[in-house]
Design an enzyme around this catalytic site. Structure first.
Site, PDB file in Angstrom:
ATOM      1  N   CYS A  91       7.551 -38.519 -10.119  1.00  0.00           N
ATOM      2  CA  CYS A  91       7.854 -39.960 -10.107  1.00  0.00           C
ATOM      3  C   CYS A  91       7.193 -40.726 -11.243  1.00  0.00           C
ATOM      4  O   CYS A  91       7.565 -41.866 -11.516  1.00  0.00           O
ATOM      5  CB  CYS A  91       7.425 -40.582  -8.786  1.00  0.00           C
ATOM      6  SG  CYS A  91       8.265 -39.894  -7.343  1.00  0.00           S
ATOM      7  N   HIS A 357      14.277 -46.550  -6.416  1.00  0.00           N
ATOM      8  CA  HIS A 357      13.349 -45.778  -7.245  1.00  0.00           C
ATOM      9  C   HIS A 357      14.121 -44.664  -7.954  1.00  0.00           C
ATOM     10  O   HIS A 357      14.246 -43.556  -7.442  1.00  0.00           O
ATOM     11  CB  HIS A 357      12.269 -45.214  -6.312  1.00  0.00           C
ATOM     12  CG  HIS A 357      11.261 -44.313  -6.936  1.00  0.00           C
ATOM     13  ND1 HIS A 357      10.979 -44.287  -8.289  1.00  0.00           N
ATOM     14  CD2 HIS A 357      10.432 -43.387  -6.363  1.00  0.00           C
ATOM     15  CE1 HIS A 357      10.027 -43.396  -8.506  1.00  0.00           C
ATOM     16  NE2 HIS A 357       9.688 -42.836  -7.370  1.00  0.00           N
ATOM     17  N   CYS A 387       2.193 -43.495  -7.669  1.00  0.00           N
ATOM     18  CA  CYS A 387       1.788 -42.242  -7.051  1.00  0.00           C
ATOM     19  C   CYS A 387       2.758 -41.161  -7.507  1.00  0.00           C
ATOM     20  O   CYS A 387       3.870 -41.455  -7.948  1.00  0.00           O
ATOM     21  CB  CYS A 387       1.786 -42.364  -5.528  1.00  0.00           C
ATOM     22  SG  CYS A 387       3.370 -42.859  -4.822  1.00  0.00           S
TER      23      CYS A 387
END
Length: 401
Positions: A91, A357, A387
């Site tokens: 991510c 996202h 994160c």
């Protein structure tokens, strides 16, 4: 050492990451072409002066494979001298691209770099690249793998966040995003996506729901309770012996949505910018990555921010705004609490709970959002953090010039 200066940042709108999403029919490489075209046009850019494209892609297979960073630059008609590399830090990939580009400039080895990310989640499902991390039982056992959603529930339980707490944060995300969208706060960075015929197919973030309430969210079932009962809760409780049970509070409404999107940031030295007639908007003060708890996977943001602050010779009180990726509601809540940072200055235009996202693109998107907001409020510094899967954290500090 040269300053790494940010000259421009563009992104697509985020489109719902399903077959009925507005961007589903747009191929990943064409999403990127829209961004290349915008960067070139907005900055009257001589692309032969761009040294490299650093692109984050979390699932670099099929239409997102074959070093799409290099191929997409060629497809967009950029000069053949422009190199390209695709990288994957889960991510954090979009922000990692920015950080790598900054390091290239700071080291004086390159002068002008495009950094960003891509994820077409409606066309390339998350996890379709496989990997021993979650597919090999021996590796699962060695690294104590737990699905990330259960990690979010563990984190919320550790911090004492109730279902009502995380739902209230989710409502905040939608309300702030809806207000920002209505006020045009995203208009500088968002580039409407056009199809191959030049027709606009999406010009706004598609998943914001202004009518979201705590009452509506309370009707949703916890998403990870069943997988917890299938054995992952027991696995977690053997590791986190301070917990008697795991309170499953996260669900689709207070977690980040799956979306399609791409983002690019133009980064370079002062000399390279001046040669192109470009005015810098900000400089990258510092960047950092850390390893963190590989089971929860969501706690690395605090340590990454602290490391970035230390590298910059700053304290948290020197930061005007923060963008903390809303992978799950408990992530920004915990990060903000641990850093003792004012929540009113975090994700002031909403976040991934409302807008989604797009894994590889999100970090660079957040950086552009932070920069736009610093300019709108006439503030100086912002920190962006995410994160990261397998237990990592990333952070970047920018400062207007």
């Amino acid at each position: 050492m040269s300053d790494a200066l940010i000259f421009d940042a563009v992104r697509t709108p985020r489109g719902k990451g399903k077959k009925d999403g507005s961007l589903h029919e747009i191929t990943p490489i064409h999403l990127l072409k829209n961004m290349y075209d915008a960067l070139q046009e907005r900055n009257n850019l001589d692309t032969s002066k761009v040294d490299d494209v650093v692109l984050g892609v979390v699932t670099p297979v099929a239409e997102q494979g074959s070093c799409i960073a290099r191929v997409s630059a060629l497809y967009a008609g950029w000069n053949e001298r422009v190199a390209g590399v695709t990288q994957n830090r889960f991510c954090a990939s979009g922000l990692e691209s920015v950080n790598l580009a900054a390091m290239k400039i700071m080291s004086d080895q390159e002068d002008l770099v495009v950094a960003g990310g891509l994820e077409s989640m409606s066309r390339i499902p998350m996890g379709s690249d496989g990997g021993a991390w979650y597919m090999d039982p021996r590796v699962n056992n060695t690294v104590q793998f737990i699905p990330q959603g259960i990690g979010a529930d563990i984190s919320a339980t550790q911090m004492g966040y109730s279902r009502k707490d995380v739902d209230a944060f989710a409502v905040r995300s939608h309300q702030l995003a809806a207000a920002a969208q209505s006020a045009g706060h995203f208009s500088r960075s968002i580039i409407p996506v056009r199809d191959i015929n030049g027709v606009i197919v999406l010009d706004h973030d598609e998943t914001i729901r202004s009518g979201t309430t705590v009452e509506k969210l309370s009707a949703l079932k916890a998403s990870f309770e069943m997988s917890g009962k299938m054995g992952f809760d027991a696995t977690a409780l053997r590791k986190y012996t301070d917990l008697e049970a795991i309170d499953h509070v996260h669900h689709a409404g207070n977690s980040s949505g799956l979306v399609d999107g791409a983002s690019l940031v133009l980064i370079g030295s002062a000399a390279a910018g001046a040669a192109q007639g470009m005015k810098p908007r900000a400089r990258i003060r510092s960047c950092a990555v850390v390893g963190s708890d590989p089971s929860i996977m969501l706690t690395g943001t605090t340590a990454a921010c602290e490391k970035a602050l230390q590298k910059a010779g700053m304290t948290i009180n020197d930061i005007d705004l923060m963008e903390i990726n809303e992978a799950f509601a408990s992530v920004p809540m915990r990060t903000c609490e641990e850093l003792k940072f004012d929540m009113d200055l975090v994700n002031v235009n909403g976040g991934a709970i409302a807008m989604g996202h797009p894994l590889g693109a999100t970090g660079a998107m957040l950086l552009g959002t932070a920069l736009d907001e610093l300019e709108r409020r006439n503030l100086s510094t912002a920190m962006v953090t995410l994160c990261v899967g397998a237990g990592m954290g990333i952070a970047t500090i920018i400062e207007r010039v």
